[in-house]
Design an enzyme around this catalytic site. Structure first.
Site, PDB file in Angstrom:
ATOM      1  N   ARG A   1       0.838  -1.194   0.000  1.00 54.82           N
ATOM      2  CA  ARG A   1       0.000   0.000   0.000  1.00 54.82           C
ATOM      3  C   ARG A   1       0.880   1.254   0.000  1.00 54.82           C
ATOM      4  O   ARG A   1       0.505   2.288  -0.546  1.00 54.82           O
ATOM      5  CB  ARG A   1      -0.939   0.022   1.216  1.00 54.82           C
ATOM      6  CG  ARG A   1      -2.023   1.108   1.077  1.00 54.82           C
ATOM      7  CD  ARG A   1      -2.909   1.215   2.308  1.00 54.82           C
ATOM      8  NE  ARG A   1      -2.128   1.598   3.461  1.00 54.82           N
ATOM      9  CZ  ARG A   1      -2.131   0.966   4.624  1.00 54.82           C
ATOM     10  NH1 ARG A   1      -2.912  -0.072   4.821  1.00 54.82           N
ATOM     11  NH2 ARG A   1      -1.352   1.368   5.606  1.00 54.82           N
TER      12      ARG A   1
ATOM     13  N   TYR B   1     -10.788  21.250 -14.227  1.00 54.77           N
ATOM     14  CA  TYR B   1     -11.383  19.918 -14.261  1.00 54.77           C
ATOM     15  C   TYR B   1     -12.517  19.839 -13.241  1.00 54.77           C
ATOM     16  O   TYR B   1     -12.318  20.067 -12.052  1.00 54.77           O
ATOM     17  CB  TYR B   1     -10.312  18.859 -13.986  1.00 54.77           C
ATOM     18  CG  TYR B   1     -10.858  17.464 -14.003  1.00 54.77           C
ATOM     19  CD1 TYR B   1     -11.320  16.895 -15.181  1.00 54.77           C
ATOM     20  CD2 TYR B   1     -10.953  16.718 -12.843  1.00 54.77           C
ATOM     21  CE1 TYR B   1     -11.850  15.620 -15.207  1.00 54.77           C
ATOM     22  CE2 TYR B   1     -11.468  15.437 -12.859  1.00 54.77           C
ATOM     23  CZ  TYR B   1     -11.922  14.901 -14.036  1.00 54.77           C
ATOM     24  OH  TYR B   1     -12.443  13.631 -14.040  1.00 54.77           O
TER      25      TYR B   1
ATOM     26  N   ASP C   1      -1.885  21.196 -12.767  1.00 51.76           N
ATOM     27  CA  ASP C   1      -2.481  20.044 -13.437  1.00 51.76           C
ATOM     28  C   ASP C   1      -2.084  20.169 -14.908  1.00 51.76           C
ATOM     29  O   ASP C   1      -2.627  20.988 -15.644  1.00 51.76           O
ATOM     30  CB  ASP C   1      -4.005  20.057 -13.264  1.00 51.76           C
ATOM     31  CG  ASP C   1      -4.685  18.869 -13.945  1.00 51.76           C
ATOM     32  OD1 ASP C   1      -4.058  18.235 -14.821  1.00 51.76           O
ATOM     33  OD2 ASP C   1      -5.859  18.589 -13.627  1.00 51.76           O
TER      34      ASP C   1
ATOM     35  N   LYS D   1      -5.077   9.672 -18.944  1.00 51.68           N
ATOM     36  CA  LYS D   1      -5.248  10.360 -20.214  1.00 51.68           C
ATOM     37  C   LYS D   1      -4.032  10.119 -21.114  1.00 51.68           C
ATOM     38  O   LYS D   1      -3.785   9.010 -21.514  1.00 51.68           O
ATOM     39  CB  LYS D   1      -5.525  11.840 -19.953  1.00 51.68           C
ATOM     40  CG  LYS D   1      -6.578  12.086 -18.842  1.00 51.68           C
ATOM     41  CD  LYS D   1      -7.964  11.600 -19.223  1.00 51.68           C
ATOM     42  CE  LYS D   1      -8.963  11.636 -18.058  1.00 51.68           C
ATOM     43  NZ  LYS D   1      -9.084  12.888 -17.346  1.00 51.68           N
TER      44      LYS D   1
HETATM   45  C1  LIG Z   1      -9.282  13.227 -16.046  1.00 53.74           C
HETATM   46  C2  LIG Z   1      -8.687  14.415 -15.424  1.00 53.74           C
HETATM   47  C3  LIG Z   1      -8.449  14.458 -14.039  1.00 53.74           C
HETATM   48  C4  LIG Z   1      -8.829  13.339 -13.122  1.00 53.74           C
HETATM   49  O1  LIG Z   1      -8.178  12.138 -13.426  1.00 53.74           O
HETATM   50  P1  LIG Z   1      -8.837  10.696 -13.119  1.00 53.74           P
HETATM   51  O2  LIG Z   1      -7.783   9.735 -13.466  1.00 53.74           O
HETATM   52  O3  LIG Z   1     -10.091  10.601 -13.946  1.00 53.74           O
HETATM   53  O4  LIG Z   1      -9.168  10.685 -11.642  1.00 53.74           O
HETATM   54  C5  LIG Z   1      -7.848  15.600 -13.533  1.00 53.74           C
HETATM   55  N1  LIG Z   1      -7.509  16.642 -14.334  1.00 53.74           N
HETATM   56  C6  LIG Z   1      -7.724  16.629 -15.658  1.00 53.74           C
HETATM   57  C7  LIG Z   1      -7.322  17.791 -16.485  1.00 53.74           C
HETATM   58  C8  LIG Z   1      -8.316  15.518 -16.247  1.00 53.74           C
HETATM   59  O5  LIG Z   1      -8.555  15.507 -17.569  1.00 53.74           O
END
Ligand SMILES: *Cc1c(COP(=O)(O)O)cnc(C)c1O
Length: 385
Positions: A52, A104, A177, A202
């Site tokens: 973990r 997001y 991000d 992504k």
């Molecule tokens: C998809 C996404 C997230 C969240 O990621 P998950 O893997 O779905 O939890 C955060 N920021 C952006 C810009 C995203 O496209």
């Protein structure tokens, strides 16, 4: 030349050139053990105790992501949200944080719904405006500024270097991000950011077949140590198979991102003057408000994400999405297949997305097919077909 000094394309393709010591395999095994043998004298010299907290399945993907971002350390998480929320969970009640109004959606929901309940003082600002950020910073009280650039779903662009400078002057950390920019187009740490977050779901993985997240820090510090404990103690830990799949997907990141950027640029330029499209939102267009900053802080392209506003309003936008054949109607982004989404339907009340907006995630199909499919969908939708 050692693989780790090579061009990022080479680093990515070879995943730093690691070879499995035990078997000489050029791809790593899947490490599934949840626990590790303790030494007879009661020590854990391997550094591994329990999966973990840590897992050898993470080592190679974390090393590649750390190398691409030029950071001190990278950590994988069970999702992008687990990675992002760890950054906030490592703060203390009463801490003031700034987050973008355009960001997001799920993270903003969590910030306003949960983080504020736990005592974080969350303030949403127009992050793309340096004046608005400056006015909102409270020196000594603001502990974190969260930036997303280009930001969902309007693809607004924030100047990372200027925002980092302002945040640091107020005593705050800057986290970015960078999911949409990927480590290839923007390197936030080199621009002054303290933390970079990726929804590895992504582009980093790129095949729409796993959920994962990553954080990279510029330096070791108290906040980062708390982030590490959040992962280990709250258990937002990635599974071994997902870590292995992520490394496999990661090995073609440069090819996928380059293709998506080129096609997104072509699609944006094609539909910019289309009679059935009222606006194309994409930082690669010279007319885009974020273009100058994007040109300065993005290299090699402006990303694979854009939005179009459809003539005729919400019903017309939904009808266009209904008529696409190649573009798939689905949420998410950064995969090899192109996706279209009516974003206001997903985000609900309070969304900054206009009702006539379709969000496009450009994949790696042939660009002429993508353009032709959108063309026929626009025409068919407006013919009421
Ligand atoms: C998809 C996404 C997230 C969240 O990621 P998950 O893997 O779905 O939890 C955060 N920021 C952006 C810009 C995203 O496209």
């Amino acid at each position: 030349m050692e693989p780790k000094q090579a061009h990022p394309d080479t680093v990515i393709a070879q995943a730093l050139g690691w070879i499995d010591e035990a078997t000489r395999a050029i791809t790593p095994p899947v490490h599934v053990s949840s626990t590790y043998l303790r030494d007879p004298d009661n020590q854990y010299r391997s550094g591994r105790v329990y999966a973990r907290a840590d897992n050898p399945a993470f080592d190679q993907a974390e090393a590649v992501i750390k190398a691409l971002e030029g950071g001190h350390q990278a950590l994988l998480f069970a999702s992008g949200m687990a990675a992002a929320t760890a950054v906030f969970q490592a703060l203390a009640p009463g801490d003031h944080v700034l987050a973008p109004r355009v960001m997001y959606w799920s993270l903003r929901n969590w910030l306003m719904g949960f983080a504020t309940q736990w005592g974080l003082d969350v303030e949403l600002v127009e992050m793309e405006s340096p004046e608005a950020v400056q006015a909102a910073l409270r020196p000594g009280r603001t502990k974190l500024v969260w930036v997303e650039t280009p930001a969902n779903p309007l693809w607004t662009v924030t100047d990372i270097a200027a925002t980092a400078q302002a945040a640091h002057a107020a005593g705050a950390l800057l986290a970015v991000d960078s999911t949409v920019a990927t480590p290839l187009l923007t390197r936030p740490l080199a621009l002054g950011a303290d933390l970079v977050m990726h929804a590895a779901t992504k582009y980093l993985n790129g095949h729409s077949d796993l959920i994962a997240g990553a954080l990279v820090t510029r330096a070791d510090n108290e906040h980062w140590q708390r982030v590490r404990r959040v992962r280990a103690q709250l258990g937002g830990t990635l599974g071994s198979f997902e870590a292995w799949l992520l490394l496999r997907g990661l090995r073609t990141l440069h090819l996928r991102v380059r293709a998506a950027c080129a096609s997104a640029q072509a699609i944006a330029e094609h539909f910019e003057t289309h009679p059935l499209v009222t606006a194309v939102l994409y930082p690669g267009l010279a007319a885009s408000p974020g273009h100058a900053v994007a040109r300065a802080q993005m290299q090699g392209g402006f990303g694979g994400m854009l939005s179009v506003r459809v003539y005729g309003g919400e019903a017309a936008a939904i009808a266009v999405a209904a008529q696409t054949r190649i573009w798939k109607r689905a949420t998410s982004l950064g995969g090899v297949e192109s996706l279209v989404e009516h974003r206001a339907s997903v985000e609900g009340a309070g969304t900054p997305a206009p009702a006539d907006l379709l969000r496009l995630s450009v994949g790696v199909e042939h660009v002429a097919d993508l353009i032709a499919d959108l063309e026929q969908a626009l025409v068919a939708a407006h013919a009421g077909g």
